[in-house]
Design an enzyme around this catalytic site. Structure first.
Site, PDB file in Angstrom:
ATOM      1  N   GLY A   1      48.390  72.884  -0.109  1.00 19.15           N
ATOM      2  CA  GLY A   1      49.034  73.648  -0.142  1.00 19.15           C
ATOM      3  C   GLY A   1      50.371  72.766  -1.302  1.00 19.15           C
ATOM      4  O   GLY A   1      51.205  72.941  -1.861  1.00 19.15           O
ATOM      5  N   ALA A   2      49.109  72.378  -2.551  1.00 12.96           N
ATOM      6  CA  ALA A   2      49.832  71.442  -3.466  1.00 12.96           C
ATOM      7  C   ALA A   2      50.800  72.121  -4.346  1.00 12.96           C
ATOM      8  O   ALA A   2      51.696  71.513  -4.981  1.00 12.96           O
ATOM      9  CB  ALA A   2      49.138  70.639  -4.268  1.00 12.96           C
TER      10      ALA A   2
ATOM     11  N   GLN B   1      56.361  74.591  -2.550  1.00 16.58           N
ATOM     12  CA  GLN B   1      57.353  73.648  -2.855  1.00 16.58           C
ATOM     13  C   GLN B   1      57.743  72.690  -2.753  1.00 16.58           C
ATOM     14  O   GLN B   1      57.848  72.124  -3.033  1.00 16.58           O
ATOM     15  CB  GLN B   1      58.284  74.838  -1.633  1.00 16.58           C
ATOM     16  N   ILE B   2      57.008  72.444  -1.179  1.00 16.92           N
ATOM     17  CA  ILE B   2      56.618  70.907  -1.080  1.00 16.92           C
ATOM     18  C   ILE B   2      56.010  69.804  -1.769  1.00 16.92           C
ATOM     19  O   ILE B   2      56.224  69.257  -1.803  1.00 16.92           O
ATOM     20  CB  ILE B   2      56.512  70.700   0.774  1.00 16.92           C
TER      21      ILE B   2
ATOM     22  N   ARG C   1      59.354  78.932  14.497  1.00 17.35           N
ATOM     23  CA  ARG C   1      58.189  78.354  13.535  1.00 17.35           C
ATOM     24  C   ARG C   1      57.471  78.228  14.578  1.00 17.35           C
ATOM     25  O   ARG C   1      55.858  77.959  14.205  1.00 17.35           O
ATOM     26  CB  ARG C   1      58.509  76.130  13.382  1.00 17.35           C
TER      27      ARG C   1
ATOM     28  N   ASN D   1      49.208  80.624  11.030  1.00 16.10           N
ATOM     29  CA  ASN D   1      48.448  78.804  10.254  1.00 16.10           C
ATOM     30  C   ASN D   1      48.243  78.452  11.488  1.00 16.10           C
ATOM     31  O   ASN D   1      47.455  77.926  10.881  1.00 16.10           O
ATOM     32  CB  ASN D   1      49.727  78.339  10.569  1.00 16.10           C
TER      33      ASN D   1
ATOM     34  N   VAL E   1      52.499  68.746   8.103  1.00 14.32           N
ATOM     35  CA  VAL E   1      53.437  68.970   7.928  1.00 14.32           C
ATOM     36  C   VAL E   1      53.460  70.530   8.202  1.00 14.32           C
ATOM     37  O   VAL E   1      54.493  70.832   8.982  1.00 14.32           O
ATOM     38  CB  VAL E   1      54.195  69.275   6.601  1.00 14.32           C
TER      39      VAL E   1
ATOM     40  N   ASP F   1      63.149  65.259  11.817  1.00 13.31           N
ATOM     41  CA  ASP F   1      64.609  65.160  12.330  1.00 13.31           C
ATOM     42  C   ASP F   1      65.075  63.918  12.395  1.00 13.31           C
ATOM     43  O   ASP F   1      66.500  64.103  12.976  1.00 13.31           O
ATOM     44  CB  ASP F   1      64.042  66.139  13.629  1.00 13.31           C
TER      45      ASP F   1
ATOM     46  N   HIS G   1      58.796  69.225  17.082  1.00  9.11           N
ATOM     47  CA  HIS G   1      59.506  69.509  16.090  1.00  9.11           C
ATOM     48  C   HIS G   1      59.410  71.132  16.308  1.00  9.11           C
ATOM     49  O   HIS G   1      59.585  71.947  14.920  1.00  9.11           O
ATOM     50  CB  HIS G   1      58.586  69.543  14.669  1.00  9.11           C
TER      51      HIS G   1
END
Ligand code: NAD
Ligand code: LMR
Length: 330
Positions: free
Chosen positions: A13-14, A17-18, A100, A107, A131, A161, A189
């Protein structure tokens, strides 16, 4: 002295955003130090490839001395070839109003094939940080699909967190954030996670001696950390990215360089039954690392009735998620 061999790092997922907040820091040396070259192996799905081209142009334009090579691909086998650290970010983020866990159906299916491709292609010392949300159970899926890789090489990210909780405690106590140590995030998470103030320390003293407002510690402190991701989505219209990338750097660096004596980092790791957590769950624990890739769950911490109940709730949620993805676990 001869230059070190580059460490190959895969980021999935390069172009997201992250990814945009993460790649430049890895390439600058923030992950492994100022004398350690890296090769970036960047995975995207087809619609992300054009944007990824632009990201690579920008990486080139930084002229990072430590960046030995960049490979971009949509092929899992190429992405994980010879990699020593796989950072599994690529997946769909939640939108306002979602939990989530609601992302599991969309996912979850990504992580089984990625686990298999890591097992087939990665370096023998590979380690994986998940992640993409819901990260604990996605990590469980990937790990379960790669039984060839030791279970202790798989991590899911609860460090964001931890960082959030440290920042809240520091602000309440009126001390610099570096004064806060030994902050454990227990469990998932998710909104059920338990940020543990009772075992935290401020300037070496129990945090509960420095902050005596128990109502705040068991109320606003807890819910602020539990719901911080949702608050950021509400404010930004997008989920956290720079702080998530920062926490990914902190997580890998903690394993690579080791935690300080007496302190720990928060990571979701495979449970061996510590603190009564069912074996095999990918569970957020306080983890001490030796800087050589080894780690142990810190044992012997005590939990009062309040903490015990919170840990029971988050454990139950993770067991439920595991049941929900039974068809993705071989
Ligand atoms: P984003 O939508 O900006 O980027 C995701 C990228 O992944 C996109 O470029 C997309 O094309 C790519 N992608 C989608 N499916 C893929 C696949 N199968 N293989 C490879 N790439 C794929 O999202 P983001 O903001 O970067 O967030 C990514 C994930 O990280 C989300 O699931 C988000 O919820 C999660 N996240 C986790 C934490 C944490 O603390 N664990 C913190 C923040 C975000
Ligand atoms: C976060 O904690 O910010 C991320 O997990 C994104 C989200 O969905 O909350």
């Amino acid at each position: 002295m001869a230059a070190k061999n580059p460490i190959h790092v895969t980021v999935t997922g390069a172009a997201g955003q992250i990814g945009y907040a993460l790649l430049f820091r890895i390439a600058s040396g923030a992950l492994f130090g100022p004398d350690q070259p890296v090769v970036l192996r960047l995975l995207e799905i087809e619609p992300g490839m054009k944007a990824l081209e632009g990201v690579v142009m920008e990486l080139d334009d930084c002229a990072f001395p430590l960046l030995a090579d960049i490979e971009t691909t949509t092929d899992l086998n190429v992405a994980f070839n010879g990699t020593s650290w796989a950072l599994l970010v690529g997946s769909i983020p939640r939108k306002a109003g979602m939990e989530r866990g609601d992302l599991l159906t969309v996912n979850g299916g990504i992580f089984g094939p990625q686990g298999q491709a890591i097992a087939n292609n990665a370096a023998s010392n590979v380690r994986v940080l998940v992640v993409g949300n819901p990260c604990n159970t996605n990590c469980l899926i990937a790990r379960s699909n790669a039984p060839e890789i030791p279970a202790d090489r798989w991590f899911a990210m609860t460090r964001l967190d931890e960082n959030r909780a440290k920042s809240q405690l520091a602000q309440k106590a009126g001390v610099p954030v570096a004064s806060v140590t030994n902050l454990a995030i227990w469990g998932n998470h998710s909104a059920t996670q338990f940020p543990d103030s009772t075992n935290a320390r401020i300037d070496g003293r129990p945090a509960t001696e420095v902050i005596t407002d128990t109502e705040w510690l068991q109320g606003d402190f807890l819910t602020t950390v539990q719901k911080r991701g949702a608050a950021i989505i509400e404010a930004r219209g997008l989920s956290s990215a720079a702080s998530a990338a920062n926490a990914a750097i902190d997580s890998v660096a903690a394993v690579h360089h080791g935690t300080a004596p007496g302190d720990w980092t928060s990571l979701a790791v495979v449970s061996h039954g510590e603190y009564g957590v069912p074996e095999g769950l990918q569970f957020g624990f306080p983890v001490a690392t030796d800087g050589k890739g080894g780690w142990t769950v810190v044992e012997g911490l005590t939990h009062d009735e309040f903490a015990t109940e919170r840990i029971r709730i988050t454990t139950e949620e993770l067991v439920g998620e595991r049941d929900d993805v039974a068809d993705l676990l071989p």
